[in-house]
Design an enzyme around this catalytic site. Sequence first.
Site, short mmCIF file in Angstrom:
data_model
loop_
_atom_site.label_atom_id
_atom_site.label_comp_id
_atom_site.label_asym_id
_atom_site.label_seq_id
_atom_site.Cartn_x
_atom_site.Cartn_y
_atom_site.Cartn_z
CG LEU A 97 -1.73 -1.29 1.43
CD1 LEU A 97 -2.67 -1.14 2.62
CD2 LEU A 97 -2.49 -1.67 0.16
NE ARG A 125 1.94 12.03 9.57
CZ ARG A 125 1.63 10.89 10.17
NH1 ARG A 125 1.86 10.73 11.46
NH2 ARG A 125 1.11 9.89 9.49
N GLY A 165 -8.56 5.19 2.39
CA GLY A 165 -8.22 4.29 3.49
C GLY A 165 -7.57 3.02 2.99
NE ARG A 212 34.30 16.83 -14.11
CZ ARG A 212 34.52 17.75 -15.05
NH1 ARG A 212 35.67 18.40 -15.07
NH2 ARG A 212 33.60 18.01 -15.95
CE1 TYR A 264 39.52 18.68 -16.40
CE2 TYR A 264 40.40 19.78 -18.33
CZ TYR A 264 39.39 19.08 -17.71
OH TYR A 264 38.26 18.75 -18.41
CG ASN A 319 39.11 19.82 -22.12
OD1 ASN A 319 39.45 20.81 -21.48
ND2 ASN A 319 38.05 19.12 -21.81
CE1 TYR A 320 33.61 24.36 -24.43
CE2 TYR A 320 34.18 25.90 -22.68
CZ TYR A 320 33.27 25.42 -23.61
OH TYR A 320 32.03 26.01 -23.70
C1 UD1 Z 1 -2.03 1.60 9.67
C2 UD1 Z 1 -3.09 0.72 10.35
C3 UD1 Z 1 -2.75 0.58 11.82
C4 UD1 Z 1 -1.35 0.02 11.99
C5 UD1 Z 1 -0.34 0.86 11.21
C6 UD1 Z 1 1.00 0.17 11.21
C7 UD1 Z 1 -5.17 1.09 9.16
C8 UD1 Z 1 -6.48 1.78 9.16
N1 UD1 Z 1 -4.37 1.33 10.21
O1 UD1 Z 1 -2.12 2.89 10.27
O2 UD1 Z 1 -3.68 -0.29 12.45
O3 UD1 Z 1 -1.00 -0.02 13.36
O4 UD1 Z 1 -0.75 1.02 9.85
O5 UD1 Z 1 1.98 0.99 10.61
O6 UD1 Z 1 -4.88 0.33 8.26
N2 UD1 Z 1 -2.45 4.06 2.06
C9 UD1 Z 1 -2.97 3.97 0.79
N3 UD1 Z 1 -4.20 4.46 0.55
C10 UD1 Z 1 -4.98 5.02 1.52
C11 UD1 Z 1 -4.45 5.12 2.83
C12 UD1 Z 1 -3.18 4.61 3.07
O7 UD1 Z 1 -2.31 3.45 -0.12
O8 UD1 Z 1 -6.09 5.43 1.21
C13 UD1 Z 1 -1.10 3.52 2.33
C14 UD1 Z 1 -0.12 4.55 2.80
O9 UD1 Z 1 0.66 5.05 1.70
C15 UD1 Z 1 0.76 3.79 3.76
C16 UD1 Z 1 -0.14 2.66 4.26
O10 UD1 Z 1 -1.23 2.58 3.38
O11 UD1 Z 1 1.89 3.24 3.12
C17 UD1 Z 1 -0.62 2.88 5.69
O12 UD1 Z 1 -1.40 4.06 5.74
P1 UD1 Z 1 -1.28 5.06 6.95
O13 UD1 Z 1 -2.26 6.16 6.75
O14 UD1 Z 1 0.13 5.42 7.17
O15 UD1 Z 1 -1.84 4.14 8.13
P2 UD1 Z 1 -1.42 4.24 9.64
O16 UD1 Z 1 -2.10 5.36 10.28
O17 UD1 Z 1 0.04 4.16 9.75
#
Ligand code: UD1
Length: 484
Positions: free
Chosen positions: A9, A16, A77, A334, A367, A387-388
């Site tokens: 994911l 941040r 999510g 280089r 050089y 060279n240039y």
């Molecule tokens: C998530 C878990 C949490 C766990 C933690 C561990 C959920 C709701 N929560 O929280 O229980 O303890 O990871 O690190 O799953 N991402 C997407 N699409 C989205 C949202 C997120 O691709 O819509 C990806 C983000 O890029 C990231 C990962 O999913 O790599 C996790 O998302 P993030 O928002 O960081 O979840 P956490 O709050 O860390």
Amino acid sequence: VSDSVVVILAAGGGTRMRSETPKLLHPICGRPMIGWTVAAAGDAGADRVVVVDGPGRELEPVLDGRVEFVVQQQPLGTADAVRAAADRIDGASTVIVLNGDTPLVTGRTLKGLAEAHERSGAAATIGTIVLDDPSGYGRVVRGPDGTVERVVETKRPGDATELELQIREVNTGIFAFDAGELLSALELVSSDNAQGELYLPDVLPILREHERTVVAYELSDPNAMIGINDRVALAHARGIAQRQISERHMLAGVTIVDPASTVIDVEVEIGRDAVVEPFSSLRGVTSIGEATTIGPLTTLIDARVGRASRVIHSYVNDAEIGDRVSVGPFSYLRPGTVLRDGSKAGTFVEIKNSEVGAGTKVPHLSYIGDADIGEDTNLGAATITANYDGTRKHRTTIGDRVKTSVDTTLVAPVRVGDDAYTGAGSVITKDVPPGALGIARERQRNIEGYTNRRKEQETAADSAESGAEPVESRQRSDVNSTNP
Ligand code: UD1
Ligand code: CA
């Protein structure tokens, strides 16, 4: 792990980091963050790896063709992110899901989880770990019989109760699922929670409601879940990754005198009995042969160094250094520089796009650009290739066993034949034939008696002045008395 898909994911915002660069493209030891989780999936023996990218498809360019990409249009999510990969999951047996921002997860951890999952025959296996400080993570809620009921999120207030906030067992974000069971359960997840998001862990209670088995697998490696959300965490993870890289090399027979001051990127290869002196950076796709010494205070970027060479206090970028070569102190090599076996680039020497033949030495203050130099040649101190011409670059060709004297300027295009010499201070604009001496400077003439004549002139001038203006002159000579 057979017939398995790993889904990473990676479509979240990463706000941040406060960066124009997507979070998962920030490098850790020379490899973008997403590359680390992809590598772990590969190490675990995954048949297929699917990365869930955002609509900008920013991660695709840094990963090679072995990875499949799907796009999550909006960050709704983690459950929605997995759903974006539904057609890639369909038909597989086991699906491993992990977050893209946990670069220190290892193939061993993923494999351990997948194997435990397949052994148990559960519909879902959640990777958990007990932390001293679990703040921000989802907490694992177990039932009276000890089985996992659900995960409660804690990032925002509203999801977890006071009692649930006491739980120190957290969701690592690493799961193994039966593919079919996961896809059915994802359809039933709702966003009725504090963040208004579709939470992936919410599939666990749904599976339980349908009489499916959910088990927990406790990870032994706490690094597996270090999530990178800001640049403080990035530096922390980099430090851990760097220690692991350095330890791997040391155990394989490389001396790293001071690991704390040494930077070694993950792709770097180092031969046995090589020594890396303090304050050195070995970056990119660099390789170092056996018994070679690097540093102190040396940077190598995409450099290939042979055996038994020495590169001291130098900066080398995209250059090839052979066996038994001596570089530095204070060389700048280089792109396109090739130093053949037994050659030398010494002190305050800059070389680019040039080949320096076997046994040839460029010892001091030179050089060398766009030059082809033969074997066993010696370039005297301050030999320079011009060279240039202000518009174009031209090549200089120097043969075997040539000796240029100090302060030779070679105005390219120009050739110096085998066994030729140049005279000190020469500006060589025409080819020097093999075996010849090229000398191109004004002949010296000596002016006899110069010093005495000068003294006489000065005395004469002084007395002429004192005759004309005695007072002023006396004052002036008082002022100058310590420095006549
Ligand atoms: C998530 C878990 C949490 C766990 C933690 C561990 C959920 C709701 N929560 O929280 O229980 O303890 O990871 O690190 O799953 N991402 C997407 N699409 C989205 C949202 C997120 O691709 O819509 C990806 C983000 O890029 C990231 C990962 O999913 O790599 C996790 O998302 P993030 O928002 O960081 O979840 P956490 O709050 O860390
Ligand atoms: Ca996270």
